[in-house]
Scaffold this motif. Structure first.
Motif, PDB file in Angstrom:
ATOM      1  N   ASN A  60      29.682  28.852  35.516  1.00 20.52           N
ATOM      2  CA  ASN A  60      30.998  29.327  35.423  1.00 20.52           C
ATOM      3  C   ASN A  60      31.237  29.959  36.761  1.00 20.52           C
ATOM      4  OD1 ASN A  60      31.386  28.178  32.629  1.00 20.52           O
ATOM      5  ND2 ASN A  60      30.804  30.262  31.944  1.00 20.52           N
ATOM      6  N   VAL A  61      32.601  29.632  37.192  1.00 18.22           N
ATOM      7  CA  VAL A  61      32.887  30.385  38.485  1.00 18.22           C
ATOM      8  C   VAL A  61      34.342  31.118  37.965  1.00 18.22           C
ATOM      9  CG1 VAL A  61      33.645  30.359  40.805  1.00 18.22           C
ATOM     10  CG2 VAL A  61      32.050  28.955  40.102  1.00 18.22           C
ATOM     11  N   THR A  62      34.377  32.528  38.354  1.00 19.25           N
ATOM     12  CA  THR A  62      35.362  33.196  38.001  1.00 19.25           C
ATOM     13  C   THR A  62      36.056  33.658  39.542  1.00 19.25           C
ATOM     14  OG1 THR A  62      34.640  33.913  35.918  1.00 19.25           O
ATOM     15  CG2 THR A  62      36.488  35.264  36.906  1.00 19.25           C
ATOM     16  N   THR A  63      37.192  33.375  39.763  1.00 22.32           N
ATOM     17  CA  THR A  63      37.646  33.879  41.195  1.00 22.32           C
ATOM     18  C   THR A  63      38.667  34.910  40.975  1.00 22.32           C
ATOM     19  OG1 THR A  63      39.654  32.277  41.024  1.00 22.32           O
ATOM     20  CG2 THR A  63      37.787  31.428  42.217  1.00 22.32           C
ATOM     21  N   PHE A  64      38.647  35.738  42.382  1.00 21.68           N
ATOM     22  CA  PHE A  64      39.590  36.956  42.023  1.00 21.68           C
ATOM     23  C   PHE A  64      40.213  36.826  43.671  1.00 21.68           C
ATOM     24  CE2 PHE A  64      36.115  38.108  39.161  1.00 21.68           C
ATOM     25  CZ  PHE A  64      37.146  38.778  38.230  1.00 21.68           C
ATOM     26  N   ARG A  71      39.008  44.581  40.118  1.00 18.72           N
ATOM     27  CA  ARG A  71      38.870  43.705  38.848  1.00 18.72           C
ATOM     28  C   ARG A  71      37.467  43.071  38.918  1.00 18.72           C
ATOM     29  NH1 ARG A  71      43.023  39.997  36.848  1.00 18.72           N
ATOM     30  NH2 ARG A  71      40.849  39.004  36.864  1.00 18.72           N
ATOM     31  N   ALA A  72      37.183  42.539  40.088  1.00 20.25           N
ATOM     32  CA  ALA A  72      35.975  41.802  40.206  1.00 20.25           C
ATOM     33  C   ALA A  72      34.831  42.964  39.967  1.00 20.25           C
ATOM     34  CB  ALA A  72      35.858  41.192  41.474  1.00 20.25           C
ATOM     35  N   ALA A  75      34.210  43.645  36.588  1.00 19.58           N
ATOM     36  CA  ALA A  75      33.485  42.507  35.733  1.00 19.58           C
ATOM     37  C   ALA A  75      32.050  42.508  36.032  1.00 19.58           C
ATOM     38  CB  ALA A  75      34.234  41.056  36.165  1.00 19.58           C
ATOM     39  N   SER A  81      30.048  39.560  32.484  1.00 21.42           N
ATOM     40  CA  SER A  81      30.416  38.092  33.356  1.00 21.42           C
ATOM     41  C   SER A  81      29.131  37.272  33.144  1.00 21.42           C
ATOM     42  CB  SER A  81      30.592  38.676  34.716  1.00 21.42           C
ATOM     43  OG  SER A  81      29.408  39.328  35.138  1.00 21.42           O
ATOM     44  N   LEU A  85      30.960  35.250  40.428  1.00 20.50           N
ATOM     45  CA  LEU A  85      32.410  35.829  40.768  1.00 20.50           C
ATOM     46  C   LEU A  85      32.461  35.564  42.338  1.00 20.50           C
ATOM     47  CD1 LEU A  85      31.997  38.992  38.977  1.00 20.50           C
ATOM     48  CD2 LEU A  85      32.754  36.893  38.107  1.00 20.50           C
ATOM     49  N   CYS A  87      35.176  36.217  45.422  1.00 20.92           N
ATOM     50  CA  CYS A  87      36.508  36.717  45.899  1.00 20.92           C
ATOM     51  C   CYS A  87      37.020  35.793  47.016  1.00 20.92           C
ATOM     52  CB  CYS A  87      36.076  38.186  46.665  1.00 20.92           C
ATOM     53  SG  CYS A  87      35.452  39.191  45.272  1.00 20.92           S
TER      54      CYS A  87
END
Length: 94
Positions: A60-64, A71-72, A75, A81, A85, A87
């Motif tokens: 999974n990749v969560t972008t900010f 917020r990052a 997390a 998380s 992650l 940015c």
């Protein structure tokens, strides 16, 4: 003297604790591949083929966006998380 100070400040750990908790410490020096562009290119082509045919699943990749760095950080600190992650920066001219 600097090296000695660095060694004395280095965190101590018991390797057996790492084994028992299924953790590891690893390092890579990618500078050895700086002149190996053809070889690295072939590796990336193979990795891409595996991703495309489903043999290699990406995590999974969560972008900010940069304006949401707090917020990052939250997390990461939450311990909840999963995956990576990332940015995102703006490109010049955007």
């Amino acid at each position: 003297v600097r090296m000695l100070v660095g060694i004395l400040r280095m965190p101590r750990f018991d390797p057996m604790d790492l084994v028992l908790s299924s953790k590891s410490v690893a390092g890579f020096n990618l500078s050895f591949f700086a002149d190996e562009t053809r070889m690295v290119g072939r590796y990336f082509e193979q990795i891409l083929a595996w991703v495309e045919d489903g043999s290699l699943a990406l995590s999974n990749v969560t972008t900010f966006p940069m304006d949401e760095l707090p917020r990052a950080h939250d997390a990461i600190q939450s311990g909840q998380s999963i995956g990576k992650l990332v940015c995102l920066t703006r490109h010049a001219g955007d």
